[in-house]
Write a protein that holds these residues in place. Structure first.
Motif, PDB file in Angstrom:
ATOM      1  N   VAL A  54       0.968   2.609  13.775  1.00  0.00           N
ATOM      2  CA  VAL A  54      -0.133   1.711  14.070  1.00  0.00           C
ATOM      3  C   VAL A  54       0.151   0.420  13.322  1.00  0.00           C
ATOM      4  CG1 VAL A  54      -2.609   1.281  13.823  1.00  0.00           C
ATOM      5  CG2 VAL A  54      -1.783   3.556  14.459  1.00  0.00           C
ATOM      6  N   MET A  55       0.113  -0.692  14.040  1.00  0.00           N
ATOM      7  CA  MET A  55       0.368  -2.007  13.464  1.00  0.00           C
ATOM      8  C   MET A  55      -0.898  -2.837  13.577  1.00  0.00           C
ATOM      9  SD  MET A  55       3.546  -1.520  12.697  1.00  0.00           S
ATOM     10  CE  MET A  55       4.408  -3.032  12.391  1.00  0.00           C
ATOM     11  N   LEU A  56      -1.118  -3.702  12.581  1.00  0.00           N
ATOM     12  CA  LEU A  56      -2.274  -4.583  12.582  1.00  0.00           C
ATOM     13  C   LEU A  56      -1.809  -6.027  12.535  1.00  0.00           C
ATOM     14  CD1 LEU A  56      -5.465  -4.629  12.298  1.00  0.00           C
ATOM     15  CD2 LEU A  56      -5.003  -5.185   9.914  1.00  0.00           C
ATOM     16  N   TYR A  57      -2.288  -6.812  13.482  1.00  0.00           N
ATOM     17  CA  TYR A  57      -2.065  -8.254  13.492  1.00  0.00           C
ATOM     18  C   TYR A  57      -3.357  -8.895  13.006  1.00  0.00           C
ATOM     19  CZ  TYR A  57       1.993  -7.308  16.411  1.00  0.00           C
ATOM     20  OH  TYR A  57       3.192  -6.854  16.894  1.00  0.00           O
ATOM     21  N   LEU A  58      -3.254  -9.841  12.073  1.00  0.00           N
ATOM     22  CA  LEU A  58      -4.438 -10.450  11.485  1.00  0.00           C
ATOM     23  C   LEU A  58      -4.291 -11.961  11.469  1.00  0.00           C
ATOM     24  CD1 LEU A  58      -7.116  -9.727  10.065  1.00  0.00           C
ATOM     25  CD2 LEU A  58      -5.850  -9.738   7.912  1.00  0.00           C
ATOM     26  N   SER A  59      -5.332 -12.652  11.939  1.00  0.00           N
ATOM     27  CA  SER A  59      -5.311 -14.116  11.922  1.00  0.00           C
ATOM     28  C   SER A  59      -5.931 -14.620  10.626  1.00  0.00           C
ATOM     29  CB  SER A  59      -6.086 -14.675  13.114  1.00  0.00           C
ATOM     30  OG  SER A  59      -7.486 -14.542  12.907  1.00  0.00           O
ATOM     31  N   GLU A  60      -5.702 -15.884  10.347  1.00  0.00           N
ATOM     32  CA  GLU A  60      -6.415 -16.540   9.247  1.00  0.00           C
ATOM     33  C   GLU A  60      -7.821 -16.866   9.738  1.00  0.00           C
ATOM     34  OE1 GLU A  60      -5.354 -17.092   6.099  1.00  0.00           O
ATOM     35  OE2 GLU A  60      -3.605 -15.918   6.664  1.00  0.00           O
ATOM     36  N   PRO A  61      -8.798 -17.028   8.833  1.00  0.00           N
ATOM     37  CA  PRO A  61     -10.163 -17.341   9.276  1.00  0.00           C
ATOM     38  C   PRO A  61     -10.207 -18.566  10.192  1.00  0.00           C
ATOM     39  CG  PRO A  61     -10.158 -16.836   6.942  1.00  0.00           C
ATOM     40  CD  PRO A  61      -8.715 -16.911   7.372  1.00  0.00           C
ATOM     41  N   GLY A  62     -10.818 -18.400  11.367  1.00  0.00           N
ATOM     42  CA  GLY A  62     -10.996 -19.503  12.301  1.00  0.00           C
ATOM     43  C   GLY A  62      -9.748 -19.956  13.025  1.00  0.00           C
ATOM     44  N   ARG A  63      -8.625 -19.248  12.849  1.00  0.00           N
ATOM     45  CA  ARG A  63      -7.375 -19.631  13.519  1.00  0.00           C
ATOM     46  C   ARG A  63      -6.912 -18.493  14.416  1.00  0.00           C
ATOM     47  NH1 ARG A  63      -2.706 -21.199  10.375  1.00  0.00           N
ATOM     48  NH2 ARG A  63      -2.194 -22.242  12.309  1.00  0.00           N
ATOM     49  N   PRO A  64      -6.831 -18.708  15.709  1.00  0.00           N
ATOM     50  CA  PRO A  64      -6.438 -17.639  16.620  1.00  0.00           C
ATOM     51  C   PRO A  64      -4.926 -17.469  16.758  1.00  0.00           C
ATOM     52  CG  PRO A  64      -7.057 -19.555  17.872  1.00  0.00           C
ATOM     53  CD  PRO A  64      -7.283 -19.897  16.416  1.00  0.00           C
ATOM     54  N   ALA A  65      -4.209 -17.547  15.654  1.00  0.00           N
ATOM     55  CA  ALA A  65      -2.757 -17.315  15.655  1.00  0.00           C
ATOM     56  C   ALA A  65      -2.483 -16.211  14.637  1.00  0.00           C
ATOM     57  CB  ALA A  65      -2.017 -18.591  15.278  1.00  0.00           C
ATOM     58  N   PHE A  66      -1.484 -15.409  14.914  1.00  0.00           N
ATOM     59  CA  PHE A  66      -1.213 -14.234  14.100  1.00  0.00           C
ATOM     60  C   PHE A  66       0.122 -14.343  13.383  1.00  0.00           C
ATOM     61  CE2 PHE A  66      -3.991 -13.074  17.539  1.00  0.00           C
ATOM     62  CZ  PHE A  66      -4.988 -12.374  16.884  1.00  0.00           C
ATOM     63  N   GLY A  67       0.162 -13.824  12.178  1.00  0.00           N
ATOM     64  CA  GLY A  67       1.408 -13.719  11.440  1.00  0.00           C
ATOM     65  C   GLY A  67       2.105 -12.413  11.790  1.00  0.00           C
ATOM     66  N   PRO A  69       3.129  -8.532  11.939  1.00  0.00           N
ATOM     67  CA  PRO A  69       2.248  -7.365  11.894  1.00  0.00           C
ATOM     68  C   PRO A  69       2.367  -6.631  10.567  1.00  0.00           C
ATOM     69  CG  PRO A  69       4.186  -6.869  13.194  1.00  0.00           C
ATOM     70  CD  PRO A  69       4.255  -8.328  12.847  1.00  0.00           C
ATOM     71  N   ARG A  70       1.297  -5.955  10.219  1.00  0.00           N
ATOM     72  CA  ARG A  70       1.249  -5.122   9.018  1.00  0.00           C
ATOM     73  C   ARG A  70       1.234  -3.670   9.470  1.00  0.00           C
ATOM     74  NH1 ARG A  70      -3.565  -5.778   4.581  1.00  0.00           N
ATOM     75  NH2 ARG A  70      -2.982  -4.016   3.266  1.00  0.00           N
ATOM     76  N   ARG A  71       2.147  -2.887   8.943  1.00  0.00           N
ATOM     77  CA  ARG A  71       2.173  -1.466   9.292  1.00  0.00           C
ATOM     78  C   ARG A  71       1.002  -0.773   8.603  1.00  0.00           C
ATOM     79  NH1 ARG A  71       6.775   2.955   7.730  1.00  0.00           N
ATOM     80  NH2 ARG A  71       5.889   4.657   8.937  1.00  0.00           N
ATOM     81  N   VAL A  72       0.202  -0.071   9.373  1.00  0.00           N
ATOM     82  CA  VAL A  72      -0.962   0.637   8.847  1.00  0.00           C
ATOM     83  C   VAL A  72      -0.602   2.073   8.494  1.00  0.00           C
ATOM     84  CG1 VAL A  72      -3.304   1.414   9.372  1.00  0.00           C
ATOM     85  CG2 VAL A  72      -2.527  -0.827  10.171  1.00  0.00           C
ATOM     86  N   THR A  73       0.111   2.744   9.370  1.00  0.00           N
ATOM     87  CA  THR A  73       0.492   4.134   9.127  1.00  0.00           C
ATOM     88  C   THR A  73       1.468   4.210   7.967  1.00  0.00           C
ATOM     89  OG1 THR A  73       2.060   3.814  10.948  1.00  0.00           O
ATOM     90  CG2 THR A  73       0.109   5.090  11.435  1.00  0.00           C
ATOM     91  N   THR A  74       1.296   5.202   7.133  1.00  0.00           N
ATOM     92  CA  THR A  74       2.231   5.408   6.017  1.00  0.00           C
ATOM     93  C   THR A  74       3.432   6.219   6.449  1.00  0.00           C
ATOM     94  OG1 THR A  74       0.998   7.366   5.324  1.00  0.00           O
ATOM     95  CG2 THR A  74       0.406   5.260   4.270  1.00  0.00           C
TER      96      THR A  74
END
Length: 124
Positions: A54-67, A69-74
């Motif tokens: 499971v990967m998580l993409y997260l934007s900065e506040p108020g910016r609809p662009a993503f850095g 992905p962050r791996r969620v599953t260990t």
């Protein structure tokens, strides 16, 4: 009474972007936290290894662009160990993501224990 509907359009870049080259994203889910960050969680199937993370993409506040992905599953898990319906293996219809304040909570079905189980994590 008039109901208003919220509409969200999520667009993927035509290039590979930040998605690892051997990963196929599936079943995206979206939530927004109180800071205005957009969180998108996906199942990421490794074609070469036949395993899912499971990967998580997260934007900065108020910016609809993503850095990246962050791996969620260990630990990656094997989708072929999911519930046997007699015709196929079934992980369920969805994985999900919710927010509470500034915490982000991905929720997914995982088989790392040898059984189909629901897992979650809390990310900030």
């Amino acid at each position: 009474m008039r109901l208003r509907r919220s509409r969200t359009l999520l667009e993927c870049a035509t290039g590979r972007g930040h998605q690892p080259a051997d990963r196929l994203p599936a079943k995206p889910q979206l939530a927004v936290d109180e800071l205005g960050r957009i969180a998108v969680s996906v199942y990421a199937l490794s074609i070469a290894r036949a395993r899912i993370d499971v990967m998580l993409y997260l934007s900065e506040p108020g910016r609809p662009a993503f850095g990246p992905p962050r791996r969620v599953t260990t630990q990656s898990f094997d989708p072929t160990q999911a519930v046997n319906t007699g015709r196929t293996r079934w992980l369920g219809n969805y994985q999900g993501v919710a927010t509470s304040g500034t915490a982000i909570h991905p929720i997914w079905t995982d088989t790392r224990t040898g059984d189909t189980q629901i897992f979650t994590a809390t990310l900030r």
